[in-house]
Write a protein that holds these residues in place. Sequence first.
Motif, PDB file in Angstrom:
ATOM      1  N   PRO A  28       9.940 -14.640   0.431  1.00 20.37           N
ATOM      2  CA  PRO A  28       8.830 -15.487  -0.047  1.00 20.37           C
ATOM      3  C   PRO A  28       9.195 -16.973  -0.129  1.00 20.37           C
ATOM      4  CG  PRO A  28       9.224 -13.642  -1.522  1.00 20.37           C
ATOM      5  CD  PRO A  28      10.399 -13.727  -0.619  1.00 20.37           C
ATOM      6  N   ALA A  29       8.204 -17.808   0.153  1.00 19.53           N
ATOM      7  CA  ALA A  29       8.394 -19.257   0.142  1.00 19.53           C
ATOM      8  C   ALA A  29       7.122 -19.915  -0.397  1.00 19.53           C
ATOM      9  CB  ALA A  29       8.724 -19.745   1.533  1.00 19.53           C
ATOM     10  N   SER A  60       1.895 -17.441  -2.712  1.00 21.93           N
ATOM     11  CA  SER A  60       3.201 -17.473  -2.059  1.00 21.93           C
ATOM     12  C   SER A  60       3.030 -17.099  -0.588  1.00 21.93           C
ATOM     13  CB  SER A  60       4.177 -16.502  -2.746  1.00 21.93           C
ATOM     14  OG  SER A  60       5.400 -16.445  -2.056  1.00 21.93           O
ATOM     15  N   GLU A  61       4.046 -17.424   0.209  1.00 20.93           N
ATOM     16  CA  GLU A  61       4.063 -17.075   1.635  1.00 20.93           C
ATOM     17  C   GLU A  61       5.272 -16.181   1.900  1.00 20.93           C
ATOM     18  OE1 GLU A  61       4.132 -20.686   3.785  1.00 20.93           O
ATOM     19  OE2 GLU A  61       2.146 -21.358   3.119  1.00 20.93           O
ATOM     20  N   ALA A  62       4.997 -15.066   2.598  1.00 20.44           N
ATOM     21  CA  ALA A  62       6.094 -14.129   2.935  1.00 20.44           C
ATOM     22  C   ALA A  62       5.712 -13.351   4.201  1.00 20.44           C
ATOM     23  CB  ALA A  62       6.372 -13.181   1.796  1.00 20.44           C
ATOM     24  N   TYR A  63       6.717 -13.011   4.961  1.00 20.85           N
ATOM     25  CA  TYR A  63       6.488 -12.244   6.200  1.00 20.85           C
ATOM     26  C   TYR A  63       7.453 -11.081   6.236  1.00 20.85           C
ATOM     27  CZ  TYR A  63       5.883 -11.061  11.097  1.00 20.85           C
ATOM     28  OH  TYR A  63       5.639 -10.387  12.273  1.00 20.85           O
ATOM     29  N   PRO A  64       7.020  -9.947   6.537  1.00 16.09           N
ATOM     30  CA  PRO A  64       5.688  -9.582   7.036  1.00 16.09           C
ATOM     31  C   PRO A  64       4.659  -9.370   5.934  1.00 16.09           C
ATOM     32  CG  PRO A  64       7.078  -7.659   7.074  1.00 16.09           C
ATOM     33  CD  PRO A  64       7.956  -8.794   6.628  1.00 16.09           C
ATOM     34  N   SER A  65       5.094  -9.073   4.670  1.00 15.52           N
ATOM     35  CA  SER A  65       4.147  -8.864   3.566  1.00 15.52           C
ATOM     36  C   SER A  65       4.873  -9.117   2.239  1.00 15.52           C
ATOM     37  CB  SER A  65       3.562  -7.438   3.612  1.00 15.52           C
ATOM     38  OG  SER A  65       4.602  -6.485   3.425  1.00 15.52           O
ATOM     39  N   GLN A  66       4.070  -9.148   1.179  1.00 16.36           N
ATOM     40  CA  GLN A  66       4.650  -9.431  -0.130  1.00 16.36           C
ATOM     41  C   GLN A  66       3.855  -8.750  -1.233  1.00 16.36           C
ATOM     42  OE1 GLN A  66       4.347 -13.591  -1.141  1.00 16.36           O
ATOM     43  NE2 GLN A  66       2.145 -13.688  -0.710  1.00 16.36           N
ATOM     44  N   ASN A  67       4.479  -8.639  -2.339  1.00 14.12           N
ATOM     45  CA  ASN A  67       3.815  -8.182  -3.562  1.00 14.12           C
ATOM     46  C   ASN A  67       3.909  -9.304  -4.611  1.00 14.12           C
ATOM     47  OD1 ASN A  67       2.975  -5.592  -2.812  1.00 14.12           O
ATOM     48  ND2 ASN A  67       5.012  -4.723  -3.197  1.00 14.12           N
ATOM     49  N   LEU A  68       2.755  -9.691  -5.226  1.00 19.34           N
ATOM     50  CA  LEU A  68       2.708 -10.700  -6.282  1.00 19.34           C
ATOM     51  C   LEU A  68       2.454 -10.008  -7.617  1.00 19.34           C
ATOM     52  CD1 LEU A  68       0.595 -13.524  -4.578  1.00 19.34           C
ATOM     53  CD2 LEU A  68       3.051 -13.484  -4.965  1.00 19.34           C
ATOM     54  N   THR A  69       3.155 -10.458  -8.625  1.00 18.36           N
ATOM     55  CA  THR A  69       3.025  -9.853  -9.956  1.00 18.36           C
ATOM     56  C   THR A  69       3.041 -10.951 -11.022  1.00 18.36           C
ATOM     57  OG1 THR A  69       4.198  -7.874  -9.169  1.00 18.36           O
ATOM     58  CG2 THR A  69       3.990  -8.178 -11.563  1.00 18.36           C
ATOM     59  N   CYS A 107       5.272 -15.614 -12.505  1.00 15.68           N
ATOM     60  CA  CYS A 107       4.714 -15.033 -11.286  1.00 15.68           C
ATOM     61  C   CYS A 107       5.891 -14.680 -10.365  1.00 15.68           C
ATOM     62  CB  CYS A 107       3.774 -16.010 -10.604  1.00 15.68           C
ATOM     63  SG  CYS A 107       3.079 -15.378  -9.036  1.00 15.68           S
ATOM     64  N   ALA A 108       5.954 -13.414  -9.904  1.00 15.11           N
ATOM     65  CA  ALA A 108       7.040 -12.940  -9.027  1.00 15.11           C
ATOM     66  C   ALA A 108       6.466 -12.547  -7.670  1.00 15.11           C
ATOM     67  CB  ALA A 108       7.761 -11.759  -9.657  1.00 15.11           C
ATOM     68  N   SER A 109       7.132 -13.027  -6.613  1.00  8.90           N
ATOM     69  CA  SER A 109       6.745 -12.668  -5.246  1.00  8.90           C
ATOM     70  C   SER A 109       7.913 -11.943  -4.582  1.00  8.90           C
ATOM     71  CB  SER A 109       6.376 -13.933  -4.465  1.00  8.90           C
ATOM     72  OG  SER A 109       6.097 -13.612  -3.111  1.00  8.90           O
ATOM     73  N   GLN A 110       7.644 -10.762  -3.999  1.00  5.98           N
ATOM     74  CA  GLN A 110       8.692  -9.951  -3.361  1.00  5.98           C
ATOM     75  C   GLN A 110       8.284  -9.596  -1.942  1.00  5.98           C
ATOM     76  OE1 GLN A 110       9.346  -5.858  -4.690  1.00  5.98           O
ATOM     77  NE2 GLN A 110      11.559  -6.272  -4.702  1.00  5.98           N
ATOM     78  N   ASN A 111       9.204  -9.887  -0.992  1.00  4.36           N
ATOM     79  CA  ASN A 111       8.977  -9.500   0.393  1.00  4.36           C
ATOM     80  C   ASN A 111       9.145  -7.994   0.491  1.00  4.36           C
ATOM     81  OD1 ASN A 111       9.423  -8.955   3.266  1.00  4.36           O
ATOM     82  ND2 ASN A 111       9.556 -11.195   3.465  1.00  4.36           N
ATOM     83  N   THR A 112       8.133  -7.341   0.987  1.00  8.64           N
ATOM     84  CA  THR A 112       8.141  -5.877   1.008  1.00  8.64           C
ATOM     85  C   THR A 112       9.137  -5.305   2.009  1.00  8.64           C
ATOM     86  OG1 THR A 112       6.299  -5.899   2.572  1.00  8.64           O
ATOM     87  CG2 THR A 112       5.753  -5.709   0.217  1.00  8.64           C
ATOM     88  N   PHE A 113       9.572  -6.100   2.965  1.00  6.61           N
ATOM     89  CA  PHE A 113      10.508  -5.573   3.957  1.00  6.61           C
ATOM     90  C   PHE A 113      11.943  -5.929   3.593  1.00  6.61           C
ATOM     91  CE2 PHE A 113      12.758  -5.396   8.000  1.00  6.61           C
ATOM     92  CZ  PHE A 113      12.345  -4.152   8.482  1.00  6.61           C
ATOM     93  N   SER A 114      12.145  -7.215   3.297  1.00  6.72           N
ATOM     94  CA  SER A 114      13.513  -7.628   2.966  1.00  6.72           C
ATOM     95  C   SER A 114      13.843  -7.410   1.495  1.00  6.72           C
ATOM     96  CB  SER A 114      13.710  -9.109   3.309  1.00  6.72           C
ATOM     97  OG  SER A 114      12.877  -9.921   2.497  1.00  6.72           O
ATOM     98  N   MET A 115      12.828  -7.133   0.649  1.00  4.82           N
ATOM     99  CA  MET A 115      12.976  -6.920  -0.790  1.00  4.82           C
ATOM    100  C   MET A 115      13.481  -8.178  -1.527  1.00  4.82           C
ATOM    101  SD  MET A 115      11.810  -3.937  -0.808  1.00  4.82           S
ATOM    102  CE  MET A 115      12.020  -3.499  -2.514  1.00  4.82           C
ATOM    103  N   ARG A 116      13.347  -9.266  -0.846  1.00  2.00           N
ATOM    104  CA  ARG A 116      13.731 -10.526  -1.478  1.00  2.00           C
ATOM    105  C   ARG A 116      12.657 -10.904  -2.492  1.00  2.00           C
ATOM    106  NH1 ARG A 116      14.116 -16.465   1.402  1.00  2.00           N
ATOM    107  NH2 ARG A 116      14.870 -17.608  -0.453  1.00  2.00           N
ATOM    108  N   THR A 117      13.082 -11.392  -3.667  1.00  2.00           N
ATOM    109  CA  THR A 117      12.152 -11.710  -4.749  1.00  2.00           C
ATOM    110  C   THR A 117      12.366 -13.142  -5.218  1.00  2.00           C
ATOM    111  OG1 THR A 117      12.118  -9.402  -5.479  1.00  2.00           O
ATOM    112  CG2 THR A 117      11.342 -11.072  -7.045  1.00  2.00           C
ATOM    113  N   VAL A 118      11.251 -13.842  -5.442  1.00  3.29           N
ATOM    114  CA  VAL A 118      11.261 -15.214  -5.966  1.00  3.29           C
ATOM    115  C   VAL A 118      10.351 -15.260  -7.204  1.00  3.29           C
ATOM    116  CG1 VAL A 118      10.738 -17.639  -5.493  1.00  3.29           C
ATOM    117  CG2 VAL A 118      11.682 -16.171  -3.676  1.00  3.29           C
ATOM    118  N   ASN A 119      10.824 -15.888  -8.281  1.00  2.00           N
ATOM    119  CA  ASN A 119      10.067 -16.003  -9.540  1.00  2.00           C
ATOM    120  C   ASN A 119       9.820 -17.474  -9.889  1.00  2.00           C
ATOM    121  OD1 ASN A 119      10.228 -13.200  -9.842  1.00  2.00           O
ATOM    122  ND2 ASN A 119      12.178 -13.360 -10.958  1.00  2.00           N
ATOM    123  N   LYS A 120       8.714 -17.691 -10.631  1.00  2.00           N
ATOM    124  CA  LYS A 120       8.417 -19.016 -11.194  1.00  2.00           C
ATOM    125  C   LYS A 120       7.721 -18.808 -12.532  1.00  2.00           C
ATOM    126  CE  LYS A 120       6.800 -23.616  -9.962  1.00  2.00           C
ATOM    127  NZ  LYS A 120       6.162 -24.446  -8.909  1.00  2.00           N
TER     128      LYS A 120
END
Length: 433
Positions: A28-29, A60-69, A107-120
């Motif tokens: 996510p970016a 947030s922006e993420a490829y190929p997909s993301q989950n926002l919480t 707010c947490a964004s996680q890339n569903t493929f790479s499982m990378r997570t970014v929080n703010k």
Amino acid sequence: MMGQPVATVRIFTIVLCLFHLSHPTDGPANLSLDIKPATPLKNGTLFVKRGSNVFFNCSSEAYPSQNLTWMVEDVAQDDPYIASGSKSSLEFSISNILPSNQGIYTCASQNTFSMRTVNKSQELLVYYAPERHPECSWELGNEPSDVLFICSWYGGYPVPTLDWHEILEETVIAKGPMINTSQETERLEVHVNRFILHNKEEVKCVGHHITGVEKSCSFNLKMPYPLGAPLVTALEGSTVTLSCTETESLPPAKTVWKQKDNKLINSTSKYIVSESKPTYTLTIVNVTKDDEGIFYCYSENPLGARELELYLTVRTTAGGGAAVGVFVSVLIVMIGIVLGVTIYSKRDRICIGLGFSSLDDDRGDVLSLVDSDEEEIFHDAVPRLPPLTNGHATTLVEIHRIPSCDREENPDSTEHTDQTQHDQIEPENTEIF
């Protein structure tokens, strides 16, 4: 047989690496969050007013997909998760927000493929002003010229800023809040004396809250003005009470009793000082002539002092006044009797004098008395007699007797048809016309 699972894992790892090389992931970016309507503080914290409707948005922006919480911390609830979604943005709102809703929102964004997570995260506070108006009060100091003004405004978050103002001078007396005393930031005290105060001026405390609410309280300063009966009379040996009232002063005045030598009177067996605001009394037991004189009801507040002068008169006995009253009553009755007897004895003079006082001084008119069956008036002149030595006029009265018809027929009647009788009448101090 043991080598076959290991080989399988290796093959899977190689395939996954080849997949990543052929399908690169991103994000996510550009994670951002927005809370509206909110006001930022100097430290970056946001606050909203209690009862407002608040909207939260995260993207947030993420490829190929993301989950926002959306999550929240420091809130008294079991589940910290508020909302979640797989789109590029996630929104939710809170209607009529309460202080219990304040906390740190993440707010947490996680890339569903790479499982990378970014929080703010963003801290959100809920502010509210006190519902009531500030309260203005005062406390008298150790000296009558000193006073402590107190302004309190409780029930808000965060604490307000309080200002004391003299409306007449339009200057600030003191300003809060007090540093390092969080409990006292809602209470502002200021010591003042009579040198900066003015009679009948308004003193105001204004409370300012960061939410934009401003409320105030005030009171008008007044010098004391004691009232009471200035003259008091008592009998020697009795008990008398002097009293005065004082309701005008603000701040309330301190009222005491003083003697003519400005000596403060305290409660003793002789003097009993009592207070039942706004009435102040001084009771003097077994009054003597030495107690006669001036007493003062003395009132003083931080604006100044005023006194009421009361004069006590002490009478030796109660008989003197009664004797004077009896003497005056008897004197009035005697005068009335003498006057009544005099008027009664002179009633004829008074009546005639009142009835004929407008006539001329010439009292020589003639009164003709006629005894006749027929009206016949004689106009012959009547001689006037000389006045007597007492100064009163003498009137001649003529009495004419007119013979009737019977007398004309009677031959034996008197030869004279007229008989005139002259009488000289001198009434005592009375004049008849």
